[in-house]
Design a protein around this motif. Structure first.
Motif, short mmCIF file in Angstrom:
data_model
loop_
_atom_site.label_atom_id
_atom_site.label_comp_id
_atom_site.label_asym_id
_atom_site.label_seq_id
_atom_site.Cartn_x
_atom_site.Cartn_y
_atom_site.Cartn_z
N SER A 1 -13.33 3.27 9.64
CA SER A 1 -12.33 2.67 10.53
C SER A 1 -11.44 1.69 9.77
N VAL A 2 -11.96 1.06 8.72
CA VAL A 2 -11.15 0.15 7.91
C VAL A 2 -10.06 0.94 7.18
N PHE A 3 -10.42 2.07 6.62
CA PHE A 3 -9.44 2.93 5.94
C PHE A 3 -8.38 3.41 6.92
N GLU A 4 -8.81 3.88 8.08
CA GLU A 4 -7.86 4.42 9.05
C GLU A 4 -6.95 3.34 9.61
N SER A 5 -7.49 2.15 9.84
CA SER A 5 -6.65 1.07 10.36
C SER A 5 -5.63 0.63 9.31
N PHE A 6 -6.03 0.64 8.04
CA PHE A 6 -5.11 0.27 6.97
C PHE A 6 -3.96 1.27 6.89
N THR A 7 -4.27 2.57 6.90
CA THR A 7 -3.20 3.57 6.81
C THR A 7 -2.26 3.46 8.01
N SER A 8 -2.82 3.21 9.19
CA SER A 8 -1.97 3.08 10.38
C SER A 8 -1.07 1.86 10.27
N HIS A 9 -1.63 0.75 9.81
CA HIS A 9 -0.85 -0.48 9.67
C HIS A 9 0.30 -0.29 8.69
N VAL A 10 0.01 0.26 7.53
CA VAL A 10 1.06 0.45 6.52
C VAL A 10 2.12 1.41 7.03
N SER A 11 1.71 2.51 7.65
CA SER A 11 2.68 3.49 8.15
C SER A 11 3.59 2.90 9.22
N ARG A 12 3.00 2.11 10.13
CA ARG A 12 3.83 1.47 11.17
C ARG A 12 4.86 0.53 10.56
N LYS A 13 4.42 -0.25 9.58
CA LYS A 13 5.33 -1.20 8.94
C LYS A 13 6.44 -0.48 8.18
N VAL A 14 6.08 0.63 7.52
CA VAL A 14 7.09 1.41 6.79
C VAL A 14 8.11 1.99 7.77
N ILE A 15 7.63 2.54 8.90
CA ILE A 15 8.53 3.13 9.89
C ILE A 15 9.48 2.07 10.45
#
Length: 431
Positions: free
Chosen positions: A408-422
């Protein structure tokens, strides 16, 4: 050297691979020619048939010579070693690699091939059969590998992983090609189910072919012992001869909450084998190593460790890379290192290490302090991030989980970075 040769339906000469002498002599010759291995294969034990790689040489010279060959069997053995190489490269930091081969057989083919391919690897290899032990030691001596391959004679009622229990050293991997069958009747049924019949005669002794409960039971015993040994070995692996065995083994993983596992498939000609591996350590494998696309096995595949996030409107590609770098730079406690560019694929890869989860909303609300230094504690997350752009395809960011306990830490990190990039791309008018 004489072979059993016959004239096939095209009028060409062909080697009869249902002749045991033909199998053995050609295998010995090709192992010597292509791998520099000197093998002596006893008549009453399994012969690892010749590799499809080296067979190409003979197809080039004599295209019809190898009719009926069981060539895929040794190629599957070589593929098993190549898969282990990928695992070692991905998850083992040391240059000195220790392997353990369970049931090495009369040829000791796995440790011999592996040590020939990898000069820094060493092995402990075991067997319970006196005849196989004698022959394996002879083959190791013939190839001057005594300093790198140690043979241990085990008893049938010993722990399968006994050398791991008693050794002071840790191991990087366990490998095994267990007996496939549970009885002589099981062997007979398997031969009957082959639509075209077996390609080559099998010379295996009962001790090499049959084990109580078959291969599933044997691998279950290895798994049970690994639950006690855990991180004594980085990766426990085994080949499997039946696809139907895989769900039973995976059910054991899930029963004991082991989520760090891998499944692969080896296909050479008409020969098909599988391998499965599991680990109690935090290092993770990419999907190319840990997952296969076989539809029949999709519901038991390990969860994806490689996640793709597409950004169709991000042009040019360097805009996406620049935004990604800026997003990573503002995440507290994040270490970004080993940045490398690949001009051929127009991609950039970054290695990211996080000592603590500082990006989640809960963490930000609590204003968690930066975690302790990387030298003091293992990271909660280590991953690679590739910013990729190819001609006529959308730009994308590829996240690959490399290390960590909590998915869940990995998945939350990828989601956070992707949202910020978008959100940043939208501000720039690029998304």
């Amino acid at each position: 050297m004489s072979f059993s040769v016959f004239i096939n339906h095209t009028g060409s000469s062909a080697i009869n691979f249902k002749s045991l002498p033909a199998q053995r002599r050609l295998t010995e010759a090709l192992c010597h020619r292509d791998y520099g291995l000197s093998l002596t294969l006893p008549d009453d034990r399994l012969c690892p048939p010749v590799s499809l790689v080296v067979i190409c040489f003979y197809f080039y010279l004599m295209p019809d010579t190898l009719e009926g060959s069981s060539a895929g069997n040794l190629m599957c053995r070589l593929n098993y070693i190549l898969w282990l190489q990928d695992i070692v490269i991905s998850t083992c930091g040391s240059n000195t690699i220790r392997g353990f081969d369970i049931g090495t057989g009369a040829s000791a083919i796995y440790p011999l091939l592996a040590c020939r391919l990898e000069p820094t690897w060493s092995f402990i290899a075991t067997d319970i059969d006196d005849r196989s032990i004698q022959s394996a030691k002879q083959n190791i001596a013939q190839n001057s590998m005594e300093g790198r391959i140690v043979i241990e004679h085990m008893q049938a009622d010993d722990a399968i992983l006994q050398p791991l229990h008693t050794s002071q050293m840790d191991f990087d991997f366990v490998m095994c090609n267990p007996p496939f069958y549970s009885s002589t009747e099981d062997v007979s049924r398997s031969a009957e189910f082959k639509e075209l019949g077996p390609n080559a005669i099998c010379s295996g002794a009962e001790v090499e072919m049959i084990t109580p409960g078959g291969e599933t039971s044997f691998v279950a015993r290895i798994f049970s012992e690994s639950l006690q040994l855990r991180t004594k070995c980085r990766w426990y692996t085994s080949m499997l001869g039946k696809m139907s065995s895989i769900p039973d083994v995976v059910s054991l993983f899930r029963e004991h909450n082991v989520d760090n596992y891998a499944i692969t498939e080896f296909v050479q000609g008409q020969t098909r084998r599988w391998a499965i591996g599991w680990s109690f350590q935090d290092a993770r494998l990419s999907d190319t190593i840990a997952r296969i696309s076989n539809p029949a096995l999709q519901n038991i595949m390990p969860s994806r460790n490689t996640l793709h996030h597409s950004f169709p409107s991000a042009r040019p590609a360097n805009t996406l890379e620049s935004v990604l770098r800026n997003v990573l730079a503002i995440v507290d406690g994040l270490l970004v290192t080993s940045t490398s560019a690949t001009p051929e694929s127009s991609s950039t890869t970054m290695l990211v290490r996080a000592q603590g989860n500082t990006w989640s909303r809960a963490a930000r609300r609590k204003r968690l302090p930066a975690a302790v230094s990387a030298d003091q504690e293992p990271p909660v997350l280590r991953c690679s991030i590739e910013c990729c752009s190819k001609v006529d395809t959308p730009c994308e960011i590829i996240f690959t989980w490399l290390e960590g306990k909590d998915r869940s830490v990995f998945e939350s990190f990828t989601s956070h970075v992707s949202r910020k990039v978008i959100s940043t791309l939208r501000e720039l008018g690029d998304e």
